[in-house]
Design an enzyme around this catalytic site. Structure first.
Site, PDB file in Angstrom:
ATOM      1  N   CYS A  20     -28.642  38.049   6.638  1.00 16.03           N
ATOM      2  CA  CYS A  20     -27.526  37.857   7.554  1.00 16.03           C
ATOM      3  C   CYS A  20     -27.152  36.376   7.662  1.00 16.03           C
ATOM      4  O   CYS A  20     -26.696  35.781   6.706  1.00 16.03           O
ATOM      5  CB  CYS A  20     -27.862  38.483   8.908  1.00 16.03           C
ATOM      6  SG  CYS A  20     -26.434  38.843   9.941  1.00 16.03           S
ATOM      7  N   HIS A  21     -27.360  35.748   8.827  1.00 19.11           N
ATOM      8  CA  HIS A  21     -27.083  34.318   9.010  1.00 19.11           C
ATOM      9  C   HIS A  21     -28.282  33.454   8.623  1.00 19.11           C
ATOM     10  O   HIS A  21     -28.199  32.231   8.643  1.00 19.11           O
ATOM     11  CB  HIS A  21     -26.712  34.030  10.468  1.00 19.11           C
ATOM     12  CG  HIS A  21     -25.359  34.538  10.864  1.00 19.11           C
ATOM     13  ND1 HIS A  21     -25.136  35.865  11.171  1.00 19.11           N
ATOM     14  CD2 HIS A  21     -24.171  33.908  11.017  1.00 19.11           C
ATOM     15  CE1 HIS A  21     -23.866  36.025  11.492  1.00 19.11           C
ATOM     16  NE2 HIS A  21     -23.258  34.865  11.409  1.00 19.11           N
TER      17      HIS A  21
END
Length: 180
Positions: free
Chosen positions: A113-114
């Site tokens: 994800c991030h």
């Protein structure tokens, strides 16, 4: 998968704001495969996980402080996402150095994800192909990485994934990569 990672030590690097499912699911998969998994953070205070960026979830006990660990303590590294978590991590010199040293050592590293934001900060994406949450793809490109739209990608020891919807593929891949 049971026993596949027996004797292996894995650091999960996370801070306040970590996406709960991206912390819990990989940690469970690694533990079920036989790895010893430590939650490493900016301090030894419990961290606050989130469901999305606004809904607090559970708090998690931290095993070790990143300023007191070495890449030699672990066989592999996982960086979960959430928007807030990697933003905290990438502003901490010890966390950035730990990630940089891990990648430069050639140990397997995974981020979802991030999570790849700290890979950008550690300057280790140049020449690698990654995937991530859409909002950080420009950062990856600007740091010299190539971005693809795939559920999970492994390139030169770095495994990345897009979001919680890819956790099945991500968990399967990291167990396989960490066993190799």
């Amino acid at each position: 998968m049971a026993g596949k990672l027996s004797g292996r030590r894995v650091a999960v690097l996370a801070a306040d704001g970590v996406e709960q499912v991206e912390l819990v699911r990989p940690r469970e998969a690694l533990t079920e495969a036989g790895a010893r998994v430590d939650l490493v953070s900016l301090s030894t205070d419990p961290i606050q996980a989130m469901n999305g960026d606004i809904e607090p979830a559970d708090r998690f006990a931290v095993d070790r402080e990143v300023s007191k660990v070495s890449v030699d303590d672990y066989d592999a590294l996982v960086v979960p996402g959430g928007t807030i978590n990697p933003d905290h991590l990438r502003t901490n010199a010890d966390a950035v150095g730990f990630v940089r040293d891990f990648v430069n050592r050639g140990g397997p590293v995974a981020a979802i994800c991030h999570g790849p934001w700290i890979l950008v900060e550690a300057d280790v994406v140049r020449g690698r192909t990654l995937t991530s949450y859409p909002s950080i793809r420009t950062d990856i490109r600007n740091a010299g990485g190539t971005v693809v739209e795939e559920p999970v990608v492994t390139d030169q020891g770095v495994t990345t994934s897009r979001d919680p919807g890819d956790l099945d593929a991500f968990c399967e891949r990291i167990v396989s990569e960490f066993a190799g």
